[in-house]
Structures are given as structure tokens and as C-alpha cells.
Design an enzyme around this catalytic site. Structure first.
Site, PDB file in Angstrom:
ATOM      1  N   GLN A 125      57.143 -68.150  38.661  1.00 21.63           N
ATOM      2  CA  GLN A 125      57.906 -66.995  38.182  1.00 21.63           C
ATOM      3  C   GLN A 125      57.767 -65.860  39.196  1.00 21.63           C
ATOM      4  O   GLN A 125      56.657 -65.414  39.477  1.00 21.63           O
ATOM      5  CB  GLN A 125      57.393 -66.555  36.825  1.00 21.63           C
ATOM      6  CG  GLN A 125      58.221 -65.451  36.174  1.00 21.63           C
ATOM      7  CD  GLN A 125      57.633 -65.035  34.846  1.00 21.63           C
ATOM      8  OE1 GLN A 125      56.441 -65.189  34.615  1.00 21.63           O
ATOM      9  NE2 GLN A 125      58.458 -64.496  33.970  1.00 21.63           N
ATOM     10  N   SER A 128      57.805 -59.692  39.159  1.00 19.13           N
ATOM     11  CA  SER A 128      57.246 -58.371  39.460  1.00 19.13           C
ATOM     12  C   SER A 128      57.323 -58.070  40.954  1.00 19.13           C
ATOM     13  O   SER A 128      57.220 -58.965  41.794  1.00 19.13           O
ATOM     14  CB  SER A 128      55.786 -58.300  39.013  1.00 19.13           C
ATOM     15  OG  SER A 128      55.690 -58.448  37.616  1.00 19.13           O
ATOM     16  N   SER A 160      53.195 -65.992  39.238  1.00 21.38           N
ATOM     17  CA  SER A 160      52.388 -67.034  38.604  1.00 21.38           C
ATOM     18  C   SER A 160      52.693 -68.408  39.194  1.00 21.38           C
ATOM     19  O   SER A 160      53.848 -68.795  39.327  1.00 21.38           O
ATOM     20  CB  SER A 160      52.657 -67.071  37.091  1.00 21.38           C
ATOM     21  OG  SER A 160      52.516 -65.796  36.534  1.00 21.38           O
ATOM     22  N   GLU A 250      59.420 -65.684  26.806  1.00 22.57           N
ATOM     23  CA  GLU A 250      58.050 -65.437  27.257  1.00 22.57           C
ATOM     24  C   GLU A 250      57.263 -64.630  26.222  1.00 22.57           C
ATOM     25  O   GLU A 250      56.108 -64.909  25.955  1.00 22.57           O
ATOM     26  CB  GLU A 250      58.064 -64.704  28.593  1.00 22.57           C
ATOM     27  CG  GLU A 250      56.667 -64.497  29.180  1.00 22.57           C
ATOM     28  CD  GLU A 250      56.713 -63.871  30.558  1.00 22.57           C
ATOM     29  OE1 GLU A 250      57.701 -63.157  30.836  1.00 22.57           O
ATOM     30  OE2 GLU A 250      55.780 -64.082  31.339  1.00 22.57           O
ATOM     31  N   ASN A 372      51.937 -54.207  27.097  1.00 21.21           N
ATOM     32  CA  ASN A 372      52.048 -53.876  25.676  1.00 21.21           C
ATOM     33  C   ASN A 372      52.604 -52.473  25.466  1.00 21.21           C
ATOM     34  O   ASN A 372      53.255 -52.201  24.447  1.00 21.21           O
ATOM     35  CB  ASN A 372      50.683 -54.029  25.007  1.00 21.21           C
ATOM     36  CG  ASN A 372      50.368 -55.487  24.717  1.00 21.21           C
ATOM     37  OD1 ASN A 372      51.075 -56.389  25.171  1.00 21.21           O
ATOM     38  ND2 ASN A 372      49.320 -55.728  23.951  1.00 21.21           N
ATOM     39  N   GLU A 373      52.349 -51.562  26.420  1.00 18.03           N
ATOM     40  CA  GLU A 373      52.910 -50.211  26.292  1.00 18.03           C
ATOM     41  C   GLU A 373      54.448 -50.270  26.299  1.00 18.03           C
ATOM     42  O   GLU A 373      55.116 -49.587  25.510  1.00 18.03           O
ATOM     43  CB  GLU A 373      52.401 -49.318  27.433  1.00 18.03           C
ATOM     44  CG  GLU A 373      50.944 -48.914  27.316  1.00 18.03           C
ATOM     45  CD  GLU A 373      49.987 -50.038  27.701  1.00 18.03           C
ATOM     46  OE1 GLU A 373      50.452 -51.062  28.246  1.00 18.03           O
ATOM     47  OE2 GLU A 373      48.778 -49.898  27.438  1.00 18.03           O
TER      48      GLU A 373
END
Length: 391
Positions: A125, A128, A160, A250, A372-373
Site C-alpha cells: 500500500q 502516505s 506497508s 481498511e 483516530n483524530e
């Protein structure tokens, strides 16, 4: 939501359990984040594919059993129950494949899926970028038109499986005049192609589970007369829509099946039974509460997943609610492993202790798949209708 399984589903569970008991390696494979372990896990995936156990929910023409989502969840429960090896092909099977089934053309599916099912191609993947992690729409890598295709340039990081993988998938900006979510296109590309440099990144455990990718005019074909050779998924300049298909899988159902959490909780309960006698009454009560919380959480996630299966089997889609799943499983994973390490005490710090390895991996959960933010912003704005916060 119907939780009663049909006899044919129970027969499928029995078949999978028997196969796993006969084929799961007696000794754990080396870490897939090493060259030796990567090769061993690739061989395991190929062994599964020989008996059509690697991608059971896929159509038969691509190496699956066309058994549907319900039996996929059953398969996952049995897989984790058997302590089978981690899936080195998970980025391809669980993230790219659902995206391809939704957006790729038939020629692309015929070319890509059988090789993915056999682990002939293991996918990385490549999302980012430096200064563009969870804010994916700010990415700066580009794709420019050339004769017969595209030239990819830029840098991807925290990719990854890229240290040893064969292929990559990610977004690139194809129209710099458009802003953020527009003018992006979803590409697949060969990690062994000219112009690709792979630089491994060590994880907390020192193993290269990630890599940086540097791309300099990497050619990707885009032949309209042979669309199966195209590296573009979906429409040019409309890659954001394709990317959201990957992201929802995901964060939602496929990457974290309930079988993983149920197996982890079963291990925690066994550890509790072995260790709780060493604790005084006060410690035993507090630790017992945490074990119960972990057990309840795994069962809640299981029921939530069956609810999602019912929705999808009825023709529904995964949407922003997958962000709730992502926040839940990532925080549950850390809390459960921390409880196990507290029960083990100093023994939990041994290098060969699996709970410690699991804890180190769990720490990444609130970061990858969108922090999570960011997910809490999605929940607040898209699901609850709250005003956009200051950023």
C-alpha cells in the site's frame, strides 16, 4: 440480523477447520517483515491457494469459492482460532481486491486476481507521503501523460509490505490545476520497474515492515486497446472515489475481522486463569474487570460485524460509519494487550513473548488507516452533523 447459520454454513466451517488442522505449520513461521519470513509466508499463501483456501469469498474464476460474505466471516473465525500464519498478502486481498471488484475492468480482473490469490504478486500500500499522511488529499506525487501511458514521480512513505513486495497501489495527482480531492488518479505500479527506489524503514521491533518509495518517471501503461494492461483503476482524475472504497474497507470490515479479536480474547482468558491466583484480592478484582471488558468488546465487535454483513448482503455499502469501527478496534487492541502484559508482569518483557509483539503492533493501530483524530472528525461531521472544528 439473523445469527442462525444454515447447515451448509456449518458444513463449510467443519471443512475449513479440518483443512487448517491438517495444514497449519506446526512451528510458527519467521516474521514476514524479514526476507526469510516473507518468502515463507508467500509459500503458505500459495499452499492455501492450491486448495482454494486463500480467497474463499472471491469468484471461482479468480481462485476463490464464491462462498459469500457470511462464510468469509466463518473462515476468518476458524483461521484465527487455528493460530494460522499472518497474511502477507493482506494489503492486496483485503484492501486492493474489494476496490478492484468495484472499479476495475474485466480485463484487469482477469490479469491481476489469480496472481494475487496465489501470492505470485504481493502488493504494497503506497498512500502516505511526507507531510501528507491522514490528510491524503494533500499529496504531491504526480502522474504525467506520455506516449502509451503515464510517468509517476514523487515519494511515498510508511508503505506497508513494500520492503519485499512486488507491486504497489496508490493515488497520484494528474491535474495540478484542480484542488485537493479533485484531479487525482488511482494507479497500480511495478515496484521492480525502472525509476523505483525502495528504502526499508525499521519498526519498533527493528524489522523492516515498512519502506519509503522514491519514484522517478516510472512508466505505467494506459493502452485503451488493451485495458487489461492499464495501471489506472477507475476514471482518470476521479481517483478519490476509488480511494474511499479502499479506505472504507481498511477502517471497516475486512482488515480487522472479528475472528482476530475473538482468538485474542480467548488467549487472554486462558492467561487470566493461569495467572489470577498469583494476585491479591484487590489486584484480582481490577484485572478481572479489564479481562471482562476485553471479552465484552470482542463480542460487541463480532455482533457489529454480523450487522455489517447483513447490510452488505442486502445490497448496502460501507460508508463513514466504518470510522467508528476503526476507532473501536484500534483502542480495544491496545487495551487488551496491555491487560495481558500486566498479568504477565516482568515476564511480559521477554523478547520471545508474543503478547509484547502484539502490543508493539497494536500501538500503531490509532495511527495507520487514518489517525483516530481524523476518524473522530469524520464521525463528528459526517455522522453526527456537528460543525467543522478549527484546524
Amino acid at each position: 440480523m439473523d445469527l442462525e447459520l444454515e447447515q451448509s454454513d456449518l458444513d463449510f466451517r467443519a471443512e475449513v477447520r479440518e483443512w487448517l488442522e491438517a495444514n497449519v505449520p506446526a512451528e510458527p513461521l519467521p516474521s514476514m517483515d524479514t526476507a526469510e519470513g516473507f518468502a515463507a509466508h508467500r509459500a503458505w499463501e500459495a499452499r492455501m491457494a492450491e486448495d482454494r483456501m486463500s480467497v474463499v469469498s472471491w469468484p471461482e474464476e479468480y481462485g476463490g469459492r464464491d462462498c459469500g460474505l457470511t462464510r468469509w466471516v466463518i473462515f476468518e473465525e476458524e483461521y484465527y482460532r487455528a493460530g494460522a500464519p499472518g497474511r502477507v498478502s493482506q494489503n492486496g486481498i483485503f484492501l486492493l481486491a474489494p476496490t478492484l471488484f468495484e472499479h476495475a475492468n474485466p480485463e484487469q480482473l482477469a490479469r491481476i486476481m489469480p496472481r494475487m490469490a496465489r501470492a505470485d504478486d504481493v502488493w504494497a500500500q503506497a498512500w502516505s507521503e511526507p507531510e501528507s499522511g491522514s490528510d491524503l488529499a494533500s499529496l504531491r506525487s504526480t502522474a504525467k501523460r506520455t506516449d502509451g501511458g503515464w510517468l509517476l514521480s514523487g515519494q511515498k512513505t510508511w508503505s506497508s509490505r513494500a520492503s519485499f513486495a512486488d507491486m504497489g497501489f496508490g493515488l497520484f495527482r494528474t491535474d495540478p490545476e484542480q484542488s485537493r480531492h479533485r484531479g487525482l488518479t488511482y494507479f497500480m505500479f511495478d515496484l521492480r520497474a525502472d525509476g523505483v527506489t525502495v528504502r526499508p524503514i525499521d519498526q519498533l521491533d527493528g524489522e523492516p515492515g515498512f519502506a519509503e518509495l522514491f519514484l522517478e518517471d516510472v512508466f505505467v501503461p494506459d493502452d485503451p486497446s488493451a485495458q487489461g494492461n492499464s495501471g489506472v483503476i477507475g476514471d482518470v482524475d476521479n481517483g478519490w472515489k476509488v480511494a474511499m472504497s479502499t479506505a472504507n474497507n481498511e477502517r471497516g470490515l475486512s482488515l480487522r475481522s472479528p475472528g482476530r479479536f475473538l482468538a485474542t480474547t480467548d488467549r487472554l482468558v486462558r492467561l487470566w486463569r493461569e495467572r489470577s491466583g498469583d494476585l491479591d484480592a484487590r489486584e484480582r478484582g481490577a484485572a478481572g474487570d479489564r479481562v471482562v471488558d476485553a471479552w465484552i468488546g470482542s463480542r460487541a465487535y463480532e455482533l457489529s460485524t454480523w450487522g455489517t454483513v447483513t447490510t452488505l448482503n442486502s445490497g448496502g455499502q460501507l460508508g463513514s460509519e466504518s470510522s467508528i469501527n476503526k476507532v473501536f478496534w484500534s483502542e480495544w487492541d491496545i487495551a487488551t494487550h496491555q491487560t495481558a502484559l500486566d498479568l504477565l508482569g516482568p515476564e511480559g518483557e521477554r523478547a520471545d513473548e508474543k503478547w509484547q509483539d502484539g502490543y508493539l503492533f497494536a500501538l500503531a493501530g490509532p495511527i495507520y488507516a487514518g489517525t483516530n483524530e481524523i476518524q473522530k472528525n469524520v464521525i463528528a461531521e459526517r455522522l453526527l452533523g456537528l460543525p467543522r472544528g478549527n484546524r
